[in-house]
Design an enzyme around this catalytic site. Structure first.
Site, PDB file in Angstrom:
ATOM      1  N   GLU A 243     -14.655  21.941 -25.268  1.00 11.95           N
ATOM      2  CA  GLU A 243     -15.804  22.708 -24.802  1.00 11.95           C
ATOM      3  C   GLU A 243     -15.318  23.825 -23.909  1.00 11.95           C
ATOM      4  O   GLU A 243     -14.512  23.584 -22.996  1.00 11.95           O
ATOM      5  CB  GLU A 243     -16.780  21.798 -24.062  1.00 11.95           C
ATOM      6  CG  GLU A 243     -18.029  22.545 -23.649  1.00 11.95           C
ATOM      7  CD  GLU A 243     -19.279  21.683 -23.687  1.00 11.95           C
ATOM      8  OE1 GLU A 243     -19.127  20.465 -23.754  1.00 11.95           O
ATOM      9  OE2 GLU A 243     -20.382  22.256 -23.628  1.00 11.95           O
TER      10      GLU A 243
ATOM     11  N   LYS B 243     -15.930  28.591 -32.488  1.00 17.16           N
ATOM     12  CA  LYS B 243     -16.452  28.589 -31.115  1.00 17.16           C
ATOM     13  C   LYS B 243     -17.925  28.906 -31.178  1.00 17.16           C
ATOM     14  O   LYS B 243     -18.311  29.952 -31.718  1.00 17.16           O
ATOM     15  CB  LYS B 243     -15.768  29.680 -30.295  1.00 17.16           C
ATOM     16  CG  LYS B 243     -14.428  29.299 -29.776  1.00 17.16           C
ATOM     17  CD  LYS B 243     -13.985  30.352 -28.774  1.00 17.16           C
ATOM     18  CE  LYS B 243     -12.603  30.044 -28.288  1.00 17.16           C
ATOM     19  NZ  LYS B 243     -12.163  31.002 -27.282  1.00 17.16           N
TER      20      LYS B 243
ATOM     21  N   ASP C 278      -6.218  37.376 -17.366  1.00 14.50           N
ATOM     22  CA  ASP C 278      -6.403  35.930 -17.214  1.00 14.50           C
ATOM     23  C   ASP C 278      -5.338  35.169 -18.005  1.00 14.50           C
ATOM     24  O   ASP C 278      -5.638  34.209 -18.705  1.00 14.50           O
ATOM     25  CB  ASP C 278      -7.816  35.555 -17.686  1.00 14.50           C
ATOM     26  CG  ASP C 278      -8.224  34.168 -17.216  1.00 14.50           C
ATOM     27  OD1 ASP C 278      -7.506  33.584 -16.387  1.00 14.50           O
ATOM     28  OD2 ASP C 278      -9.252  33.665 -17.700  1.00 14.50           O
TER      29      ASP C 278
HETATM   30  P1  AMP Z   1     -12.231  27.783 -25.116  1.00  8.70           P
HETATM   31  O1  AMP Z   1     -13.635  27.988 -25.489  1.00  8.70           O
HETATM   32  O2  AMP Z   1     -11.322  28.835 -25.658  1.00  8.70           O
HETATM   33  O3  AMP Z   1     -12.047  27.548 -23.663  1.00  8.70           O
HETATM   34  O4  AMP Z   1     -11.762  26.417 -25.881  1.00  8.70           O
HETATM   35  C1  AMP Z   1     -12.061  25.115 -25.426  1.00  8.70           C
HETATM   36  C2  AMP Z   1     -11.052  24.155 -26.023  1.00  8.70           C
HETATM   37  O5  AMP Z   1     -11.143  24.138 -27.455  1.00  8.70           O
HETATM   38  C3  AMP Z   1      -9.602  24.545 -25.721  1.00  8.70           C
HETATM   39  O6  AMP Z   1      -9.156  24.004 -24.522  1.00  8.70           O
HETATM   40  C4  AMP Z   1      -8.839  23.989 -26.906  1.00  8.70           C
HETATM   41  O7  AMP Z   1      -8.475  22.644 -26.683  1.00  8.70           O
HETATM   42  C5  AMP Z   1      -9.856  24.056 -28.036  1.00  8.70           C
HETATM   43  N1  AMP Z   1      -9.613  25.256 -28.869  1.00  8.70           N
HETATM   44  C6  AMP Z   1     -10.075  26.516 -28.641  1.00  8.70           C
HETATM   45  N2  AMP Z   1      -9.664  27.359 -29.611  1.00  8.70           N
HETATM   46  C7  AMP Z   1      -8.924  26.619 -30.477  1.00  8.70           C
HETATM   47  C8  AMP Z   1      -8.198  26.918 -31.699  1.00  8.70           C
HETATM   48  N3  AMP Z   1      -8.168  28.159 -32.210  1.00  8.70           N
HETATM   49  N4  AMP Z   1      -7.536  25.910 -32.304  1.00  8.70           N
HETATM   50  C9  AMP Z   1      -7.563  24.661 -31.777  1.00  8.70           C
HETATM   51  N5  AMP Z   1      -8.214  24.319 -30.651  1.00  8.70           N
HETATM   52  C10 AMP Z   1      -8.886  25.277 -30.002  1.00  8.70           C
END
Ligand code: AMP
Length: 717
Positions: free
Chosen positions: A438, A464, A571
């Site tokens: 998340e 996402k 960041d």
């Molecule tokens: P974020 O919204 O980018 O903060 O993503 C939240 C979590 O989702 C991250 O900490 C990852 O563990 C997982 N995640 C995000 N993008 C990816 C991706 N392209 N491939 C695999 N896991 C992802």
């Protein structure tokens, strides 16, 4: 319209436009915005005009339609809030009186109802199978089984009308394996719209090995494979004809797609003892197939003159199941290692990782601890000169945390730059599989995505989603999508596009199997333990020096690209990098912070969240963000890598961190860190931005060090 296949916006207003033919836009799939308002002669429109499009906006203000079943679809679209219609006042005229479209009441005028004989059909390749579709409704719909995309030959039965139900069947003759998982869809169409119902086809066929790749020397620790078969074949591995059972040192690691299995036979610290023939056998109830590849991981490290003790000779994979325990397997080389050991101590000095005994206790009160408290003045902290609140730690934060990056506005606001058109992906092409995590904007899912690339009909992707978007959040979403469309590099996570038809708004990225780098580092540190039912099972292999350098040099490569695009990230941190197969690392998040890492950020002035632990003094004091401030953050990333994902200044509250950084203190060298790497960190943390190392030089240094780091030394890590 055929002349404008790339057309995105079309406006025809105040004209004598009377009619528009159905399917007129069939060659304009990019159309997203159509404005037909204020056309007095236009009295009707068919849903079929807009059906092939993924419209974001359709403007029909001040068009007076003729009330009737022909525009019932428009009433339904308006109710559903499609294409921005719900916010428009639409009217139709009946007997010379204008009424709001929402108030139009037409009997016997609705979407068709449809049913199919099966929801799933399983068939063996080469057999034949029939499905039946029934449709009803008023007006009576027309039925069809479109077979475009099907590989099997088909025959359609005649339409049969019985008791106000229309039926039609489809027969697949000599079913092809390429139709495994095909969604056979029947459509029922009338003047109000189209409904459909599907049959999921499962085709069984014997296994084939599509890929079995020789591992690349030195850096590969896996043999990549792809196997096709339905039902999914069972896989067995053989090393020089002896079956391999999963051990801590060798295990298959795979992703199961609908009819493919893709993955790696993964080795933990392979040595020359692991060189040899590897055979993959795939079995299902329809057949067996094998394929062999030669795996060459390392050359024998020492020539024959070097004396080798008999213990080493007896510890070979052929003789105990398979894996060569690095710790055990290298005992035979003890004498030689001792020499290497002393050489290294003299090379890396006192802080060399090889100077340690046992696992690293980064949080400790030991003399040589990495604790940032070593630098801290424990006296009274002076009042803060900045406009930040006194209570620094933000806990339980939800969706506030944008660090506004002015570069988001670069595209579209610059008259000289072309507007960025973001790729749109159809919702029906995305099949969610499970939740990955998340983020600040919403959940992230693993999904299968169809029709993304011409080489593969489906791919694993990370989706996402944007939960309960406010208008501002939608704008941020759009900005990030535009930004990502323009950033393309092998060390920047690949962005495929957005899915904006319906809710939730989603962004589609390449799937990075091992998730974010911070989690990965912690999972491969000395304290990591895999728990099964709360019980410790085994430890992950710990990252070695050459792997850490490999990770860092890839992030630096991504940063060189960002700098070349004049993009300041603001960041950079391991939580914003992602790890894929074969230790591939990419920068994966652009200016969005996260709930799960909320304590990494510091809230200022109510809304803005700052990653102060990664920021140089000038960014903290004057909010000055430059390529040089990104270099500072890179130094902190190096520190994170060499502490296996510790939080920088972990023992300090945010206001204490601000105090430390602005006073000119820097993080202490992690205990595992060679002097050369520590020098790079210090080069990134020069107070004067101009004096900091250049990211190109940093990458060169890291790459050279990585090449010069013998892989077998990782074993000692
Ligand atoms: P974020 O919204 O980018 O903060 O993503 C939240 C979590 O989702 C991250 O900490 C990852 O563990 C997982 N995640 C995000 N993008 C990816 C991706 N392209 N491939 C695999 N896991 C992802």
């Amino acid at each position: 319209m055929d002349l404008y296949p790339g057309l995105q916006r079309l406006t025809i207003i105040r004209s004598n436009l009377r009619t528009i033919q159905a399917r007129v836009f069939s060659k304009n799939p990019q159309l997203r915005y159509i404005n037909l308002s204020k056309n007095p002669m236009l009295t009707t429109l068919s849903w079929q005009i807009f059906e092939p499009l993924q419209l974001l906006e359709l403007h029909l203000e001040e068009v007076i339609f003729a009330c009737g079943c022909e525009i019932r679809w428009l009433q339904l679209w308006q109710q559903r809030g499609e294409a921005g219609l719900s916010s428009q006042q639409l009217y139709c005229a009946s007997d010379g009186i204008n009424i709001q479209l929402q108030d139009m009441n037409i009997s016997s005028c609705d979407l068709p109802v449809i049913r199919v004989s099966h929801s799933n059909l399983t068939v063996v390749e080469g057999d034949r199978v029939t499905a039946i579709c029934n449709g009803s409704g008023a007006p009576l719909p027309d039925l069809d089984w479109p077979d475009n995309g099907l590989h099997s030959a088909t025959s359609h039965g005649a339409r049969v009308y019985n008791n106000s139900i229309l039926s039609i069947n489809i027969t697949l003759v000599n079913v092809s394996r390429d139709d495994n998982n095909f969604l056979l869809t029947c459509t029922a169409t009338n003047i109000v719209g189209m409904t459909n119902a599907s049959v999921q086809l499962t085709v069984h066929f014997p296994p084939t090995i599509v890929k079995l790749k020789e591992p690349e020397r030195r850096h590969d620790t896996c043999i990549e494979f792809t196997v096709r078969g339905s039902p999914h074949p069972t896989l067995r591995w053989f090393y020089n004809d002896k079956e391999i059972y999963h051990t801590e040192y060798v295990r298959p690691d795979m992703d199961i797609y609908q009819d493919d299995i893709e993955g790696c036979l993964t080795f933990k610290n392979p040595t020359h003892h692991n060189n040899g023939n590897y055979t993959l056998m795939a079995i299902n109830y329809l057949g067996v197939v094998t394929s062999t590849v030669y795996g060459h991981f390392l050359d024998k490290p020492f020539d024959e003159q070097v004396p080798i003790t008999p213990t080493a000779e007896t510890h070979k994979p052929e003789e105990d199941t398979f894996g060569v325990s690095v710790a055990v397997g290298l005992t035979g080389f003890a004498c030689v290692m001792l020499v290497v050991f002393f050489l290294l101590i003299s090379k890396y000095g006192r802080r060399s990782k090889f100077n340690m005994k046992g696992p690293v206790a980064v949080i400790s009160g030991e003399e040589n601890s990495a604790s940032p408290l070593h630098h801290v003045n424990h006296g009274i902290i002076s009042p803060c000169m900045l406009d930040v609140g006194p209570d620094a730690v933000v806990i339980g934060m939800t969706r506030i945390p944008i660090i506004e990056n002015p570069q988001y506005f670069r595209h579209g606001h610059n008259c000289n730059k072309p507007v960025t058109y973001v790729q749109h992906i159809k919702r029906q092409d995305i099949i969610l599989k499970r939740e990955l995590g998340e983020g600040a904007f919403g959940k992230v899912f693993l999904a299968e995505c169809y029709n993304l690339s011409s080489a593969k009909d489906k791919m694993l992707v990370a989706v996402k989603t944007l939960k309960d978007p406010t208008l501002a959040a939608r704008k941020d979403f759009q900005r990030e999508a535009e930004l990502l469309t323009n950033l393309q590099h092998e060390h920047i996570v690949k962005f495929y596009g957005v899915c904006a038809d319906g809710e939730p708004l989603s962004m589609v990225f390449e799937y990075m199997k091992h998730g974010d780098l911070n989690k990965f580092l912690r999972a491969h540190g000395p304290d990591a333990m895999i728990l099964v039912d709360g019980q410790p099972l085994q430890t992950n292999s710990e990252l070695g020096l050459s792997q850490m350098l490999h990770i860092a040099s890839q992030i630096a490569a991504g940063m060189i690209y960002l700098a070349s695009q004049h993009f300041v990230h603001r960041d950079l941190a391991t939580r914003n990098c992602l790890v894929g197969n074969g230790l591939l690392v990419k920068i994966g998040d652009f200016g969005m912070s996260r709930d799960i890492y909320s304590t990494d950020y510091y809230r200022v002035g109510g809304h803005t969240m700052l990653p102060i632990r990664w920021m140089p003094p000038e960014s903290i004091m004057y909010r000055k963000f430059t390529t040089e401030s990104d270099v500072w953050s890179f130094g902190v990333i190096l520190w994170e890598i060499f502490t296996y994902g510790k939080q920088p200044w972990f023992q300090l509250a945010n206001n204490e961190v601000i105090e430390c950084i602005t006073q000119g203190r820097v993080l202490e060298s992690p205990r595992l860190c060679p002097k050369e790497v520590n020098d790079i960190m210090l080069g990134c943390w020069q107070r004067e931005p101009q004096q900091r190392l250049n990211i190109k030089d940093i990458q060169k240094k890291l790459f050279t060090m990585m090449k010069a780091t013998p892989v077998y030394l990782d074993i000692l890590g």
